[in-house]
Scaffold this motif. Sequence first.
Motif, PDB file in Angstrom:
ATOM      1  N   ARG B 197      37.390  80.796 -16.021  1.00 30.33           N
ATOM      2  CA  ARG B 197      36.770  81.796 -16.277  1.00 30.33           C
ATOM      3  C   ARG B 197      38.173  82.899 -15.810  1.00 30.33           C
ATOM      4  N   SER B 198      39.152  82.336 -14.421  1.00 30.80           N
ATOM      5  CA  SER B 198      40.545  84.026 -15.106  1.00 30.80           C
ATOM      6  C   SER B 198      40.954  84.106 -15.542  1.00 30.80           C
ATOM      7  N   VAL B 199      41.267  83.052 -16.533  1.00 32.98           N
ATOM      8  CA  VAL B 199      42.577  83.510 -17.537  1.00 32.98           C
ATOM      9  C   VAL B 199      41.271  84.687 -18.690  1.00 32.98           C
ATOM     10  N   ILE B 200      40.068  84.538 -18.794  1.00 35.10           N
ATOM     11  CA  ILE B 200      38.659  85.267 -19.381  1.00 35.10           C
ATOM     12  C   ILE B 200      38.935  86.597 -18.795  1.00 35.10           C
ATOM     13  N   ASP B 570      36.335  77.583 -27.262  1.00 27.81           N
ATOM     14  CA  ASP B 570      35.756  79.143 -26.568  1.00 27.81           C
ATOM     15  C   ASP B 570      36.557  79.784 -25.565  1.00 27.81           C
ATOM     16  N   SER B 571      36.138  81.708 -25.491  1.00 27.92           N
ATOM     17  CA  SER B 571      36.480  82.633 -25.099  1.00 27.92           C
ATOM     18  C   SER B 571      35.435  82.726 -24.053  1.00 27.92           C
ATOM     19  N   SER B 572      34.141  82.509 -24.212  1.00 26.00           N
ATOM     20  CA  SER B 572      32.747  83.067 -23.593  1.00 26.00           C
ATOM     21  C   SER B 572      33.520  82.870 -22.122  1.00 26.00           C
ATOM     22  N   ARG B 573      32.426  83.899 -21.351  1.00 26.92           N
ATOM     23  CA  ARG B 573      32.995  83.722 -20.268  1.00 26.92           C
ATOM     24  C   ARG B 573      32.226  83.829 -19.164  1.00 26.92           C
ATOM     25  N   ILE B 574      31.536  82.416 -19.170  1.00 20.37           N
ATOM     26  CA  ILE B 574      31.056  81.795 -18.816  1.00 20.37           C
ATOM     27  C   ILE B 574      31.166  80.254 -17.713  1.00 20.37           C
TER      28      ILE B 574
END
Lengths: 574, 574
Positions: B197-200, B570-574
């Motif tokens: 999450r932090s990377v995104i 996937d790069s969704s922030r979940i």
Amino acid sequence: MSAFRQFYQRASNAYSSNPRLYKLLVITTVSGGGLLAISNSSAFADASQVDVKKKKVVVLGTGWAGTSFLKNLKDPSYEIEVVSPRNYFAFTPLLPSVTNGTVEARSIVEPIRNIVRKKKFDVQFKEAECYKIDTVNKKVHCKSTQDNNLGGTEEFTVDYDYLVIAMGARVNTFNTPGVVEHAHFLKEIEDAQRIRRSVIDCFERASLPNITEEERKRILHFVVVGGGPTGVEFAAELHDYVIEDLAKLYPALEEHVKITLLEAGDHILNMFDKRITVFAEEKFQRDGINLKVGSMVTKVSEKEICTKERATGQTVSIPYGMVVWSTGIGTRPVVMDFMKQIGQTNRRVLATDEWLRVEGCDDIYALGDCATINQRRVMEDISAIFNKADKKNTGRLKVDDFKEVINDICERYPQVAIHLKKKQLKNFNNLLKNSQGDDELDIEKFKLALSEVDSQMKNLPATAQVAAQQGEYLAECFDKMDACEKNPEGPLRFRATGRHRFHPFRYQHFGQFAPLGGEQTAAQLPGDWVSIGHSTQWLWYSVYVSKLVSWRTRMLVISDWGRRFVFGRDSSRI
Amino acid sequence: MSAFRQFYQRASNAYSSNPRLYKLLVITTVSGGGLLAISNSSAFADASQVDVKKKKVVVLGTGWAGTSFLKNLKDPSYEIEVVSPRNYFAFTPLLPSVTNGTVEARSIVEPIRNIVRKKKFDVQFKEAECYKIDTVNKKVHCKSTQDNNLGGTEEFTVDYDYLVIAMGARVNTFNTPGVVEHAHFLKEIEDAQRIRRSVIDCFERASLPNITEEERKRILHFVVVGGGPTGVEFAAELHDYVIEDLAKLYPALEEHVKITLLEAGDHILNMFDKRITVFAEEKFQRDGINLKVGSMVTKVSEKEICTKERATGQTVSIPYGMVVWSTGIGTRPVVMDFMKQIGQTNRRVLATDEWLRVEGCDDIYALGDCATINQRRVMEDISAIFNKADKKNTGRLKVDDFKEVINDICERYPQVAIHLKKKQLKNFNNLLKNSQGDDELDIEKFKLALSEVDSQMKNLPATAQVAAQQGEYLAECFDKMDACEKNPEGPLRFRATGRHRFHPFRYQHFGQFAPLGGEQTAAQLPGDWVSIGHSTQWLWYSVYVSKLVSWRTRMLVISDWGRRFVFGRDSSRI
């Protein structure tokens, strides 16, 4: 870039082994660069021509409505900026499945940047929340939703030429005390993940020693508030999860598990056909899901939920371990604030016209759960309609005189068509004739003929289906904005001259599903067709897969289902 | 249960259509019940016989060591209770892959209840943390790790006959200020999810307007502290993620991304062969990963990380967006407390003997990262060994006289065998002869001959491989506890009479991988074989899949890899 790097690597290797190649390389690079420069400059010329009239469309929200708008927009002459606290689109109808791991959270989301990546035009995305809409200066105020380490850069404004409000709704707690503090919601991906962890927490907690039998029963009492499709599906999915998976891992606890569904009305699934309601209620009874109708929640405290029973008037206090609140939608504060600003007070959601424009605002559109279409009443425009047909201004008209404007009337006021259908009248002329007996009308008779028509108006439900169709419709309007400016395609303007630019939005209902657990689903299809059972579950599977936003999510959801059939659902507490 | 329900349903249906069947049903049920009663009573007799001597084994922890112990234990004569704050086993070598979604978190975990479900004996699991070990009353004090709604039931004690401590370690911050507050660790599933999450977050934050160029560079500066296999793999995976996936979605940001790996020593991967280190360092340089060796972190603040450069002695301050701390392991407070209690002070981890028993404690075993084997020195026992060979107590012995005890010496003191191998001596006799020249020894000459042997002792590394082998070993010991009590199978007791019950634990090294990104992996296999490149990546894939704990996780990990190849991460922030 990495392809270029590879090429460069290979080229340099080739050079070091054969210096003559170097010249060739230089020539190729230079000529390639030249071509690049030419193509670039022509692209630039195109761009500068377009730049002058590029209008900026700001889209607030990446839910069903916003994403559907972005997906369907084709015209590259807009500059698009999207502002949303979520950088992904979530396929919300599968949220109840995420609560117990039938489907993984990540299988139903797709980054919005990925969805718009192959667009011919540039789409900027900002992960932020709009907290104020300034219609005077045509800008929206936003702030980042990230909680740390931002150092004053978290607030910014975005200018717009057109604003598309698609922010959805929040959960409606009806101001019931304790709901926000103690209940789970089921609107966002994070909610579903939290519920999943909570269910396991309850089972682990109930497995601890030092817990009395009574306490154990309390912890394993799962309460669902709200008998709509989401609440019903969650209760059913939870029941399946307990019976099919958790019972194996926590055999000592199975007998203590209790699922209760509280519904304030007389029946669950009351927006569905009676047959579906009856089937669902009977199935829940067979499954041992405790269904309490006519039970209104008055308070939620840490370990108890208080209800008022309509039948007896008594207040009952129910000990619970986890409560999920799923009772319809409320307004987001920013939308509320915006409504005040534009004078739409005392409303639950934004009012738009049939073209999805916010009433009283040019260039602002609202779609999805944050808006409803304020459908035009025939009675408001009745004189204008009459006058439009009465070209010679005689004050009396033959029924046949209306034939020129019939189509426009039916398009502008769809309630007329619904009324005709309901009364089983073949056409508009019959409606006028039927109620009067003669075939010449004055304005009073005309009013009388259409007097019942407006009662057919109904607000659209707050569903994904409506939001998606609205997004698609609005994208089409934006695509043909210029064309329709010149050649309007909409119905006659009865109160003014000319025609409306676009056809008004028309919702097409493709039916609705209500999964009931145990591989059974109920479906209400258009034309009041009802289908219930295992075969409907398969229809549900195939419709949902086809509606998923990308091939990636499709593959993931199918493999999640496959995995569940083979291995069951995971119960690791992560 | 549901099968029984189905049967009952069908039976009742049959009854309602044909009442005669009812009698048949009654007869079957009664006779079946009778059989059940008989089999039950005999089972009870068995159980009561066993009950008397059922010893309770309490296992603390569900990591590699604890889970391996549980998986391998077969003897149903124990009562097992597991206490761990995590109700699942996590395949930690794939944690770096979880940080960017190459593999999903849920694909590498398996509920511990599922792992032990098919055991012939009952395994109780409690999701709780042991916070105190009471050796006097033979009980452990535990408390639930759930944070809410427990109402005073969160603490309890568990009695044990045998205690297996397999609690692992925590991250070692070397008391560097600010690390706990600002750095990410990479030890638990939650850590990996948070990093993802932090990377995104960093990419989304850097996409906001109002951010200066300098600030954007800071936000996109990812710093990894620690050049061990985990840190290196994380840096490499992050680089791949940026290049292969994020660059497409955030094209404007790619040039600003910087990854820095800080290592206090002279080289990264210093536990590996020099060739691997060199290859990795060169690959990182090609990839543009900034490698700073000889750089010791002295402080981490909100936006900067301070290092002291060994070469220059200077203090450097590096602005960062995200920092991952991966620098070896520290002791958990409860283990520290326990060590104090049993007098093992000034140690980093628990000391055990070669049978994994905690020194100074009967019936307490410790394995995995929370313990090291305190290997017996030959020099401590040198007289006892000499005396054992010198049966007649003459004080002088021929080299050949040792042949009776040679095997026991080599088993009890494995450093002897290592020394022989290193000096390329064929056997123990040669070692004695070689250093002396003659073939009769007194105690002094014997001491001299073995004087260098103890320098071969090395602590085992804190790896999953060691922990898993220790768990398996201990399970085998528990399985043959009774048999070996009567017929000990271990080496001679040199300081006492008789033999040790079991063979001592012997670690077998199967090699170690260091994934370096770009589909390349380095592997150091037994016998100092080194393999680097794309083929090793495939070896890595196959070894890791085969080592996964269940078919479910195997299928999931493989499908995750497949999905990554086809659709990217996937790069969704979940």
